[in-house]
Design an enzyme around this catalytic site. Structure first.
Site, PDB file in Angstrom:
ATOM      1  N   LYS A   1      12.834   6.115  -6.733  1.00 26.96           N
ATOM      2  CA  LYS A   1      12.694   7.193  -5.741  1.00 26.96           C
ATOM      3  C   LYS A   1      13.554   6.951  -4.493  1.00 26.96           C
ATOM      4  O   LYS A   1      14.076   7.898  -3.897  1.00 26.96           O
ATOM      5  CB  LYS A   1      11.223   7.376  -5.360  1.00 26.96           C
ATOM      6  CG  LYS A   1      10.384   7.918  -6.522  1.00 26.96           C
ATOM      7  CD  LYS A   1       8.933   8.158  -6.129  1.00 26.96           C
ATOM      8  CE  LYS A   1       8.130   8.529  -7.367  1.00 26.96           C
ATOM      9  NZ  LYS A   1       6.737   8.850  -7.067  1.00 26.96           N
TER      10      LYS A   1
ATOM     11  N   ASP B   1       5.197  14.689  -4.123  1.00 27.50           N
ATOM     12  CA  ASP B   1       3.973  13.870  -4.208  1.00 27.50           C
ATOM     13  C   ASP B   1       3.035  14.122  -3.021  1.00 27.50           C
ATOM     14  O   ASP B   1       1.829  14.304  -3.194  1.00 27.50           O
ATOM     15  CB  ASP B   1       4.328  12.375  -4.231  1.00 27.50           C
ATOM     16  CG  ASP B   1       4.897  11.937  -5.575  1.00 27.50           C
ATOM     17  OD1 ASP B   1       4.594  12.588  -6.589  1.00 27.50           O
ATOM     18  OD2 ASP B   1       5.640  10.936  -5.595  1.00 27.50           O
TER      19      ASP B   1
ATOM     20  N   ALA C   1      -0.355   0.234  -0.427  1.00 26.00           N
ATOM     21  CA  ALA C   1       0.736   0.413   0.534  1.00 26.00           C
ATOM     22  C   ALA C   1       2.072   0.593  -0.183  1.00 26.00           C
ATOM     23  O   ALA C   1       3.130   0.353   0.386  1.00 26.00           O
ATOM     24  CB  ALA C   1       0.796  -0.781   1.486  1.00 26.00           C
TER      25      ALA C   1
ATOM     26  N   THR D   1      -2.135  -6.883   0.424  1.00 21.36           N
ATOM     27  CA  THR D   1      -1.218  -7.620   1.303  1.00 21.36           C
ATOM     28  C   THR D   1      -1.144  -6.878   2.635  1.00 21.36           C
ATOM     29  O   THR D   1      -0.456  -5.851   2.747  1.00 21.36           O
ATOM     30  CB  THR D   1       0.187  -7.692   0.652  1.00 21.36           C
ATOM     31  OG1 THR D   1       0.043  -8.080  -0.714  1.00 21.36           O
ATOM     32  CG2 THR D   1       1.097  -8.657   1.376  1.00 21.36           C
TER      33      THR D   1
ATOM     34  N   GLN E   1       2.002  18.045  -8.454  1.00 18.53           N
ATOM     35  CA  GLN E   1       3.397  17.714  -8.088  1.00 18.53           C
ATOM     36  C   GLN E   1       4.367  18.266  -9.137  1.00 18.53           C
ATOM     37  O   GLN E   1       5.470  18.683  -8.812  1.00 18.53           O
ATOM     38  CB  GLN E   1       3.579  16.222  -7.790  1.00 18.53           C
ATOM     39  CG  GLN E   1       3.359  15.250  -8.938  1.00 18.53           C
ATOM     40  CD  GLN E   1       4.540  15.181  -9.873  1.00 18.53           C
ATOM     41  OE1 GLN E   1       5.673  15.368  -9.434  1.00 18.53           O
ATOM     42  NE2 GLN E   1       4.296  14.961 -11.143  1.00 18.53           N
TER      43      GLN E   1
HETATM   44  P1  NAP Z   1       3.692   0.524  -6.175  1.00 18.79           P
HETATM   45  O1  NAP Z   1       4.654   1.111  -5.229  1.00 18.79           O
HETATM   46  O2  NAP Z   1       4.109  -0.572  -7.082  1.00 18.79           O
HETATM   47  O3  NAP Z   1       2.432  -0.007  -5.311  1.00 18.79           O
HETATM   48  C1  NAP Z   1       1.393  -0.694  -5.918  1.00 18.79           C
HETATM   49  C2  NAP Z   1       0.252  -0.914  -4.940  1.00 18.79           C
HETATM   50  O4  NAP Z   1      -0.839  -1.471  -5.680  1.00 18.79           O
HETATM   51  C3  NAP Z   1       0.576  -1.892  -3.833  1.00 18.79           C
HETATM   52  O5  NAP Z   1      -0.113  -1.490  -2.670  1.00 18.79           O
HETATM   53  C4  NAP Z   1       0.015  -3.209  -4.361  1.00 18.79           C
HETATM   54  O6  NAP Z   1      -0.409  -4.095  -3.359  1.00 18.79           O
HETATM   55  C5  NAP Z   1      -1.217  -2.711  -5.091  1.00 18.79           C
HETATM   56  N1  NAP Z   1      -1.639  -3.637  -6.138  1.00 18.79           N
HETATM   57  C6  NAP Z   1      -0.983  -3.912  -7.290  1.00 18.79           C
HETATM   58  N2  NAP Z   1      -1.693  -4.799  -8.011  1.00 18.79           N
HETATM   59  C7  NAP Z   1      -2.815  -5.056  -7.326  1.00 18.79           C
HETATM   60  C8  NAP Z   1      -3.949  -5.872  -7.569  1.00 18.79           C
HETATM   61  N3  NAP Z   1      -4.045  -6.592  -8.688  1.00 18.79           N
HETATM   62  N4  NAP Z   1      -4.934  -5.903  -6.643  1.00 18.79           N
HETATM   63  C9  NAP Z   1      -4.843  -5.167  -5.526  1.00 18.79           C
HETATM   64  N5  NAP Z   1      -3.792  -4.375  -5.233  1.00 18.79           N
HETATM   65  C10 NAP Z   1      -2.806  -4.324  -6.123  1.00 18.79           C
HETATM   66  O7  NAP Z   1       3.076   1.635  -7.125  1.00 18.79           O
HETATM   67  P2  NAP Z   1       2.935   3.212  -6.818  1.00 18.79           P
HETATM   68  O8  NAP Z   1       4.162   3.919  -7.262  1.00 18.79           O
HETATM   69  O9  NAP Z   1       2.473   3.380  -5.413  1.00 18.79           O
HETATM   70  O10 NAP Z   1       1.771   3.618  -7.848  1.00 18.79           O
HETATM   71  C11 NAP Z   1       0.435   3.202  -7.639  1.00 18.79           C
HETATM   72  C12 NAP Z   1      -0.460   3.923  -8.656  1.00 18.79           C
HETATM   73  O11 NAP Z   1      -0.445   5.317  -8.414  1.00 18.79           O
HETATM   74  C13 NAP Z   1       0.016   3.732 -10.087  1.00 18.79           C
HETATM   75  O12 NAP Z   1      -1.113   3.547 -10.916  1.00 18.79           O
HETATM   76  C14 NAP Z   1       0.684   5.050 -10.421  1.00 18.79           C
HETATM   77  O13 NAP Z   1       0.573   5.372 -11.794  1.00 18.79           O
HETATM   78  C15 NAP Z   1      -0.147   6.014  -9.599  1.00 18.79           C
HETATM   79  N6  NAP Z   1       0.595   7.227  -9.271  1.00 18.79           N
HETATM   80  C16 NAP Z   1       0.058   8.414  -9.657  1.00 18.79           C
HETATM   81  C17 NAP Z   1       0.702   9.584  -9.374  1.00 18.79           C
HETATM   82  C18 NAP Z   1       0.090  10.881  -9.810  1.00 18.79           C
HETATM   83  O14 NAP Z   1       0.802  11.904  -9.831  1.00 18.79           O
HETATM   84  N7  NAP Z   1      -1.189  10.900 -10.116  1.00 18.79           N
HETATM   85  C19 NAP Z   1       1.931   9.580  -8.665  1.00 18.79           C
HETATM   86  C20 NAP Z   1       2.458   8.335  -8.259  1.00 18.79           C
HETATM   87  C21 NAP Z   1       1.775   7.170  -8.575  1.00 18.79           C
HETATM   88  P3  NAP Z   1       0.587  -5.166  -2.698  1.00 18.79           P
HETATM   89  O15 NAP Z   1       1.281  -4.465  -1.577  1.00 18.79           O
HETATM   90  O16 NAP Z   1      -0.342  -6.235  -2.241  1.00 18.79           O
HETATM   91  O17 NAP Z   1       1.522  -5.639  -3.770  1.00 18.79           O
END
Ligand code: NAP
Length: 512
Positions: free
Chosen positions: A304, A345, A375, A399, A497
């Site tokens: 992105k 989004d 975050a 974090t 979205q």
């Molecule tokens: P991302 O940028 O990789 O961010 C992941 C987040 O999850 C970070 O805040 C990370 O914390 C945290 N995290 C990962 N593993 C963890 C654990 N074991 N314990 C606690 N925190 C943890 O991912 P993203 O793109 O934001 O996506 C996050 C979720 O949203 C995914 O499941 C994705 O499929 C979903 N999503 C859904 C939609 C929709 O349309 N419904 C759209 C976008 C995303 P740290 O900062 O500590 O690493």
């Protein structure tokens, strides 16, 4: 692949394929012709074939199962050509033509029509590379094009990336005779489905039971899901670009909406390695590919930010929300070649949370207290959209440094964004808790996990949203339900979205 005890079953499958709309059937006779009486059985198959057929005895060196000698194969070809009626085509490898004069003489005899009883078989001259792009690709294709005795040129190789499809399209565009140019493997789907757009001679689909090349869609997938018969030269092409991307629901959702709206478009999954260079090269080639009518993309993790950088580099327009978020999830390419980047989004999160909050708790989003967990990219969109809509947003992340950075990045016009430290949970009650971490996601870092710390109050007055959409009910949503809290799953956000993307690409909302 037909075996000696499978002739009747093979004929049944061909009748079924004919019933479903296939025009031709390919009989792969690689090992059959090596068995006792195999050539006779093959001729029976040709003569009883319910569809015009291509017959192929593919050598082991090109991914087939034929391990016999040149004489056996030559005898088989002669027998095939003398069948009554003969096959429509006999697929002969370019390498076999190099093996000896007898192959050349056979192909020449097909051209003269001197060996067939009725009608005549024609030669498809082919080469295949299962390892990747064949060395000397264009030279080999030119050699086949130049051979007057050959009816159809065929080249098939395993795509290393989606970019190899563009080369297959170029071969079709420049063809000097009917040509089949297809890519195998997970990256090659576009070349198979879009062959008619570039005038490809044919594409292959497999029956549910048999397939001969990796990445071949089934006949059902090709005709129904991809609506293959309606693909034209002007079909618009869209991509969902991510890594990995095979799990993405975007192609299925958008292709269904395109079909319902009678909009001549198709969306393909395009896996692009995480690096900026790979993203830039792939998007650049999709845009530059003559005749592709590349009209837009859904961009997902980890690209992105790359999409935003790309638009900045080529002078594309970026909407305010996408610029403020620093992330583009939608690219729109106008018919004049103009590029626009959007982020659907943030608007989607606001739309679905606002609706669910009003219907479940009768509260308004403006002034509501919202706790965003995470975050990363999804959290960034949530914090931005919800704060812009007037909610009082707090961020809690594993974090804390990442949460503080996010709050700092988005502060300013959006006002103060609070950061909650994992060790000091607030006593206040929240109107909305929104999980934007990947905790609870199937095949994610912690599929059984629940990202909300114990001690945060949950009851009927708190809406719990989970951005995770696989599974439908995450451990967090299950816990919220047990506490009597209203819940909202990530599928609602995904669809919201996607609807905004569809509107941007087609000018109208998807039909229900
Ligand atoms: P991302 O940028 O990789 O961010 C992941 C987040 O999850 C970070 O805040 C990370 O914390 C945290 N995290 C990962 N593993 C963890 C654990 N074991 N314990 C606690 N925190 C943890 O991912 P993203 O793109 O934001 O996506 C996050 C979720 O949203 C995914 O499941 C994705 O499929 C979903 N999503 C859904 C939609 C929709 O349309 N419904 C759209 C976008 C995303 P740290 O900062 O500590 O690493």
């Amino acid at each position: 692949m037909v075996r000696s005890d499978g002739i009747s079953r093979a004929l049944d499958l061909a009748r079924e394929a004919k019933g479903h709309g296939a025009d031709l059937v390919e009989w792969r006779l690689d090992s059959l012709v090596e068995t006792e009486g195999g050539i006779r059985a093959a001729v029976r198959l040709i003569e009883e074939s319910p569809l015009p057929c291509i017959v192929t005895v593919r050598d082991e060196s090109e991914g087939g199962a034929f391990g016999g000698g040149h004489e056996t194969r030559l005898a088989a070809w002669h027998a095939f050509a003398s069948a009554s009626p003969p096959p429509a085509y006999i697929d002969i490898e370019l390498a076999a033509m190099h093996e000896g004069e007898s192959s050349r003489a056979f192909v020449a005899s097909l051209h003269r029509g001197s060996v067939a009883h009725e009608g005549r078989a024609r030669a498809i001259l082919s080469f295949h590379d299962f390892r990747g792009r064949p060395p000397g690709l264009s030279g080999k294709v030119s050699e086949i094009w130049a051979d007057q005795s050959v009816a159809v040129a065929k080249v098939v190789w395993t795509a290393r990336t989606a970019r190899d499809n563009m080369e297959a399209f170029e071969l079709l565009r420049l063809r000097a005779k009917p040509t089949i140019a297809l890519c195998m493997g997970e990256h090659g789907l576009m070349s198979r489905v879009l062959a008619p757009k570039f005038g490809g001679f044919l594409t292959y689909a497999r029956s549910d039971e048999h397939g001969t090349a990796p990445g071949q869609p089934t006949l059902h997938e090709l005709l129904e899901d991809w609506d293959f018969r309606t693909i034209t030269r002007s079909t618009k092409v869209y991509a969902v670009i991510g890594y990995p991307v095979a799990h993405s629901r975007s192609p299925a959702v958008h292709n269904t909406w395109f079909r319902k709206a009678k909009f001549d478009g198709r969306m393909f999954p395009v896996a692009v390695a995480p690096m900026w260079e790979a993203f830039k090269a792939t998007l650049g080639e999709l845009i530059a590919c003559e005749g592709l009518d590349f009209s837009g993309a859904a961009v997902t993790a980890p690209h992105k930010v790359h999409a935003l950088d790309y638009l900045a580099e080529v002078g594309g327009k970026v909407d305010d929300d996408a610029a403020a978020l620093g992330a583009v999830n939608t690219i729109v390419r106008g018919t004049d070649g103009s590029l626009r980047g959007m982020n659907t989004d943030a608007g989607a999160i606001v739309e679905v949370i606002e609706g669910a909050l009003a219907s479940s708790t009768k509260k308004r989003l403006k002034g509501a207290r919202v706790l965003v967990l995470g975050a990363g990219g999804a959290a960034r969109a949530a914090v931005y959209g919800l704060a812009k809509a007037g909610a009082m947003v707090s961020i809690l992340n594993r974090t804390p440094k990442h949460a503080k950075q996010l709050a700092k990045d988005l502060a300013g016009d959006l006002g103060e964004i609070a950061v909650v430290s994992p060790g000091h949970l607030p006593k206040e009650k929240f109107d909305v808790i929104a999980n934007c971490t990947s905790v609870g996601m199937t095949a994610g870092p912690d599929p059984e996990g629940d990202p909300l710390p114990e001690g945060v109050a949950l009851d009927a007055s708190t809406l719990v949203f989970d951005a995770v959409y696989a599974p439908e009910e995450t451990p967090l949503l299950a816990r919220a339900k047990r506490c009597g809290a209203p819940t909202l799953g990530g599928a609602a956000m995904f669809l919201a979205q996607a609807r905004a993307q569809f509107r941007a690409w087609t000018g109208s909302a998807p039909l229900p």
